[in-house]
Design an enzyme around this catalytic site. Structure first.
Site, short mmCIF file in Angstrom:
data_model
loop_
_atom_site.label_atom_id
_atom_site.label_comp_id
_atom_site.label_asym_id
_atom_site.label_seq_id
_atom_site.Cartn_x
_atom_site.Cartn_y
_atom_site.Cartn_z
N THR A 70 -60.99 -5.21 -13.72
CA THR A 70 -60.20 -5.35 -12.50
C THR A 70 -59.14 -6.42 -12.71
OG1 THR A 70 -61.99 -6.75 -11.76
CG2 THR A 70 -61.87 -4.54 -10.83
N THR B 276 -62.12 -7.03 -21.29
CA THR B 276 -61.85 -7.86 -22.47
C THR B 276 -62.86 -7.69 -23.60
OG1 THR B 276 -63.07 -9.69 -21.46
CG2 THR B 276 -60.67 -9.66 -21.15
N ASP B 277 -64.06 -7.20 -23.29
CA ASP B 277 -65.08 -7.10 -24.33
C ASP B 277 -64.62 -6.33 -25.56
OD1 ASP B 277 -68.45 -7.06 -22.89
OD2 ASP B 277 -66.81 -8.51 -22.77
N LYS C 254 -61.65 -11.02 -29.92
CA LYS C 254 -62.22 -11.88 -28.88
C LYS C 254 -63.17 -12.84 -29.57
CE LYS C 254 -64.57 -11.82 -24.44
NZ LYS C 254 -64.98 -11.06 -23.27
#
Lengths: 646, 465
Positions: free
Chosen positions: B111, B187-188, B266
């Protein structure tokens, strides 16, 4: 400037000096409709912070390892609008800088990691407090987010949870209702707030706090102080709160009849509560007076415009120091007329200050024009612009000559914001007392801090699951609840301790010691609880009246007192060694020796008056007997011996 | 989702609490007083969350706090009224300015913008242009925005299906003519998708900028709005026509970084500044002022260029993270289950233990393509230096230079989607598309500073983190 008859003030309240703190009676406060509620925040005594494993209670005043910069961005409410507070904070466009110390802050505090599970010791401590105050304890603790948009918490919300509601504390005839006890994380300490940058220190951030909120049941400032003391004391008696500077803080809510609930934050000490709430009540009454004055004059919110008039040319070359200096540095000067406010800007609202300060506060906080003074008004008595300059300014505004005009200076953007805020505050004056959070000041007055956020700005924290409170846990805590002061007085009464002594002992540090020692006194013992209480509280010779520090010494003494091995007089004055009671034979022997000594000293025959004679005898004979033989017995023997001597 | 949960009037409640609420005729949204053995509690009965237990009633008090009351403490419930939450997102038009560039925002999940239902705490994605405009009005100063929701999944559930679908959607949009594309993504696995898109969409004429948020966008402290503004600004105005990831530079609100899609990863589970370019420097810095390239070897914007779409993937590929004492049966089971490609994240310069040799030999015999990358993330595979490496190469293991393990996994699947011929696959794997293999590692490619060292502490204390 003298006011025309149309603008003469009619409310007598606005025409006299504000009643000083200490001069109003309970009836006066009732007449004002004074209502006050307290919010007491106390840090829990735990090893760790509430939602992370940083050590608790470490404070560094003078060093930090790193700095982080953030900005605040308001989020939308469900109605598609920005919350009033959020908008206000956003308008200020502040940069927020956080000072971090490696020892006291981890990634959680800086909003760079989600929360860890709630600290169990903190939760137990808050449950104990809730039960002490007679609250209904919840079955499941739900963590809620309460938005704080001034930057004092990097996540911009505080994680908080209710553990108990609807408690009650006996006080006077009525009692005080406790609305709720909640457990929450503490915020940063402000280091500075200048212009568009605010700096915070983060060592206190995340510390566990209990918040005790009362209903607005206090009817006078004195009651508020007393209740605050009682609540503070109750928390200490539970043993689960930190003590020391900064470990406890309080906020108060004050309203008067016709006014609004205003919250005053950062009350420095409970002693200050009285004066602060008194001054706030007066402030609200004054604002209500201003409101009715405005109504009488037909001033409405709509009649107050917010157009900024650029009067930089009109004040060119002014001798007014701060304006001249600002203009020299490139500032513009803006003006706004306030028609209908004749005589009202100077109306006293708090001791040593007037309504104009209400306006100045808004300009300071929201437009960030914080070099004071940040405005001047044409109606002020204080020196400002020259009368010629004022005439030109008023004319430039297109206002009638008697209309008060407010002038501000700064960057164009800040001046535009400032003028809008002046208009907004003037419109608020038409409505009465605005709903605000205010800040306690050192002199017992208060200043504007922010618009009061509503209950809507709270929503569930979904980063952690709700915590189920098992019966075993609740029961375990209930079992170790200490007696509350009113329960202590009951107990003392039942033990036969006198009222005065009971009232003192119930709140005294020596309570734990008393409770322990009283169990050593057998029933029907001559040295009873009342005398024990008296001994603990009023003993001449200092010795810690603390179980931990001097328990064994006291135990030994009380046991001896109970058996009669020591006489009470010995207990009253002895230091380390307590002399044992002399047995009958030895007592007589000691007396005989002392009497003989007195005779040998030359003169038992002495003053004529019997009483004085006896006093003199006692004076000579007592010293070697003191603490070992009861004074009453010695007196008897002296009487007999003196008679025989004659 | 547990069985027996009620989705009607008693939303989310299950037995035994459901039975109590039914019996007392106290459905969700009732304003009620619960009379319990622990006292009376009054408030609004809220829905129960699916993941919470079946024993408690959630009550919203007047003060806005929620509490839980256990069903077996409740003696009686008195209902006073009803107050249903009707959540409405007001419609607002994203302003159109013919002078501004057209940017398309494709949503895959995560989101990037949302609103909060304060009553229940539900986070409701704000996704249409009107909703985004309401949430981040600054976007209208940058571009004219259109949005399309492709998927709505948590990014750990993204896979080849979604990569290919997204690549096709981007190609179609580019065909229509657009200044730039923004892809909202969790983002994972943003870096996996970034790599996939880098291979599937070559010769891009415009920027394709992936963006997400580390802190959910309903919070005032969220990085979402700044990331979205930076990404949009990049898509609308930057001349870097590549697949990029746009996220925070430092954890302070200072600037964002644009990372090439094939070298970004990440690197922290929760920091805002979690995305980093490994073994090289990022493409550019971006903030409210604009995009500032940090290097000049990037593909530039060229409206006339035709994008080369190669949306293919053979998902019979596995990524194996070697650990000491790994047994050959792991590799054997991959072979027996029909996998065509294996990427190994080996230790050091690209090593595994001896017991695995026979399994690797079997793999080679079965035609399984095996590539080696390094667990250390930074640095090249170099299998000549030690005996182990030489032995592995003889067993057919191919060194993948300095390709990141996840990127090599994605690339192998993409390569196998085009050919099964070992030579061709090898050519595809070892010929860099866009920086997934670099010729050289500059001195500032690996800068993992050690906290606690005096000079590092000095540096950190004199800059905003």
């Amino acid at each position: 400037m003298s006011l025309s008859s149309r603008y003469r003030l009619s409310d007598p309240w606005l025409l006299q000096p504000l009643p000083a703190w200490g001069t109003l009676t309970d009836d006066d406060y009732h007449a004002l409709g004074f209502r006050c509620g307290l919010e007491i925040h106390q840090q829990l005594l735990t090893a760790r912070k509430l939602f992370c494993r940083c050590p608790a209670g470490r404070y560094h005043r003078d060093r930090h390892d790193a700095e982080i910069l953030r900005h605040m961005r308001p989020t939308l409410s469900e109605m598609g609008e920005y919350d009033g507070t959020a908008l206000m904070e956003f308008k200020t466009r502040k940069e927020i800088v956080y000072l971090l110390d490696r020892e006291t802050v981890c990634t959680y505090e800086m909003d760079d990691a989600p929360p860890f599970e709630m600290d169990d010791d903190a939760l137990d401590g808050s449950l104990l407090m809730a039960m002490l105050l007679g609250c209904n304890v919840v079955s499941e603790v739900h963590i809620t987010r309460k938005q704080y948009l001034d930057g004092s918490i990097p996540t911009f919300f505080q994680r908080t949870a209710i553990v108990g509601t609807d408690g009650r504390v006996p006080f006077g005839a009525r009692g005080v209702r406790i609305r709720q006890i909640s457990l929450e994380e503490d915020s940063c300490r402000e280091v500075s707030d200048k212009g568009h940058r605010r700096v915070y220190r983060t060592d206190r951030l995340g510390m566990p706090l209990i918040e005790t909120v009362t209903d607005p049941d206090m009817r006078t400032p004195q009651e508020a102080m007393a209740v605050g003391q009682l609540l503070r004391w109750l928390a200490r008696s539970g043993g689960m709160v930190r003590t020391g500077a900064g470990a406890a803080r309080q906020d108060v809510n004050v309203s008067v009849e016709g006014g609004t609930r205003v919250e005053i934050k950062g009350v420095p000490s409970l002693r200050e509560v009285g004066r602060l709430t008194h001054n706030e009540a007066l402030r609200q009454r004054s604002l209500l007076g201003i409101r009715s004055e405005l109504a009488r004059r037909g001033v409405t919110a709509e009649s107050i415009g917010d157009r900024m008039v650029d009067v930089t040319p009109q004040v060119r070359g002014t001798a007014c120091g701060y304006v001249a200096q600002a203009v020299a540095q490139g500032a513009i000067v803006g003006a706004i007329p306030l028609p209908g406010f004749q005589g009202l800007l100077e109306a006293p609202t708090q001791p040593r200050t007037s309504f104009l300060k209400e306006i100045s506060d808004r300009v300071r906080v929201i437009a960030c024009l914080d070099d004071l003074p940040n405005l001047v008004a044409s109606s002020q008595n204080a020196p400002s612009l020259s009368s010629g300059e004022w005439e030109r300014v008023v004319k430039a505004c297109g206002a009638e000559p008697d209309v008060p005009v407010v002038v501000v200076w700064g960057s164009r953007r800040d001046v535009e914001t400032a003028v809008r805020e002046v208009a907004l505050r003037a419109r608020d004056a038409v409505r009465g007392v605005p709903n605000e959070t205010r800040q306690a000041l050192d002199d017992g007055t208060n200043g504007f801090e922010r618009i009061l956020p509503g209950a809507d700005r709270m929503y569930p924290d979904t980063d952690l699951p709700p915590i189920r409170l098992e019966d075993a846990r609740i029961d375990g805590i209930a079992a170790r609840l200490p007696l509350r002061p009113w329960e202590r007085r009951e107990r003392l009464r039942a033990l036969g301790v006198g009222e005065d002594l009971a009232a003192r002992l119930a709140r005294h540090r020596a309570w734990d010691l008393f409770e322990h020692l009283v169990t050593l006194l057998p029933d029907g013992c001559a040295f009873g609880p009342h005398r024990l209480a008296s001994l603990l509280l009023d003993r001449e010779c200092p010795r810690p009246a603390s179980l931990r520090a001097a328990g064994p010494w006291w135990e030994a003494l009380v046991r001896d007192l109970a058996t009669g091995a020591v006489i009470p007089e010995a207990a009253w004055t002895a230091e380390d060694e307590v002399p044992q009671r002399a047995g009958d034979d030895e007592a007589r022997r000691l007396f005989a020796a002392a009497w003989a000594d007195a005779l040998a000293d030359g003169g038992v025959g002495a003053p004529d008056e019997a009483a004085k004679r006896e006093h003199a005898h006692m004076g000579r004979v007592m010293p070697p007997l003191r603490g070992r033989v009861a004074g009453s017995l010695v007196r008897e023997w002296v009487a007999v011996a003196a008679k025989e001597a004659r | 989702m547990s069985t027996g949960s009620d989705n009607g009037e008693f939303k989310g409640y299950r037995s035994p609490t459901l039975d109590l609420l039914r019996a007392q005729q106290a459905p969700v949204w009732s304003e009620a007083t619960l009379h319990t053995s622990r006292g009376d509690f009054s408030g609004l009965i809220l829905p129960r969350s699916e993941t919470a237990d079946a024993d408690h009633i959630v009550l919203k008090l007047e003060t806005g706090y929620n509490i839980g009351v256990r069903h077996d403490t409740v003696r009686r419930i008195t209902v006073h009224g009803r107050k249903e939450a009707r959540y409405q997102i007001p419609e607002r038009q994203f302003p159109h300015d013919p002078g501004k560039p057209r940017v398309k925002l494709l949503g895959t999940g995560g989101t990037i913008a949302s609103r909060l239902d304060y009553r229940t705490g539900a986070v409701i994605p704000a996704f249409s242009p009107g909703e985004l405009y309401g949430s981040v009005p600054e976007l209208a100063d940058i571009c004219n925005m259109e949005t399309e929701k492709l998927y709505g999944v948590f990014s750990e559930n993204m896979g080849p299906e979604q990569w290919m679908g997204t690549a096709r959607a981007i190609a179609a949009e580019v065909e229509k003519g657009v200044a730039g594309i923004v892809v909202g993504h969790g983002t994972d696995t943003m870096h996996h998708t970034a790599a996939a898109l880098s291979f599937m969409l070559q010769d891009l004429p415009v920027p394709v900028v992936m963006v997400g948020s580390q802190r959910s966008s309903d919070r005032p402290s969220s990085d979402a709005a700044i990331n979205l503004m930076n990404a949009t600004r990049t898509a609308a105005t930057s001349d870097i026509a590549e697949v990029m990831v746009c996220m925070f530079g430092p954890t302070s609100d200072e600037y964002g970084l644009l990372h090439r899609g094939t070298r970004v990863r990440k690197m922290h589970s929760s920091y805002r500044s979690t995305f980093r370019t490994l073994s090289d420097i990022p493409l550019a810095k971006v903030d409210a002022v604009g995009v500032t390239p940090l290097r000049d070897d990037y593909r530039r914007r060229a409206a006339a260029r035709k994008v080369d779409l190669k949306a293919v993937f053979d998902d019979r590929v596995s990524l194996v993270y070697y650990y000491p004492n790994m047994k050959p049966d792991i590799i054997d089971s991959l072979i027996d289950n029909g996998y065509r490609g294996i990427v190994i994240a080996g230790t050091g310069l690209g090593h595994v233990n001896k017991p695995l040799y026979p399994a690797l030999d079997r793999a080679r015999a079965a035609g399984v393509h095996v590539y080696m990358t390094v667990q250390t993330m930074w640095g090249y595979v170099q299998m000549y230096v030690y005996e182990t490496g030489r032995e592995l190469m003889e067993l057919g293991v191919i060194p993948a230079a300095n390709m990141l393990p996840e990127v090599a996994y994605v690339k192998l699947g993409w390569a196998l989607g085009q050919s099964d011929d070992p030579a061709e696959v090898r050519r595809l794997m070892l010929t860099p598309v866009n920086g997934e293999i670099t010729d050289r590692e500059p001195h500032d490619g690996y800068l993992v500073l050690q906290g606690g060292s005096p000079e590092v502490s000095d540096f950190i204390s004199s800059h905003w983190k």
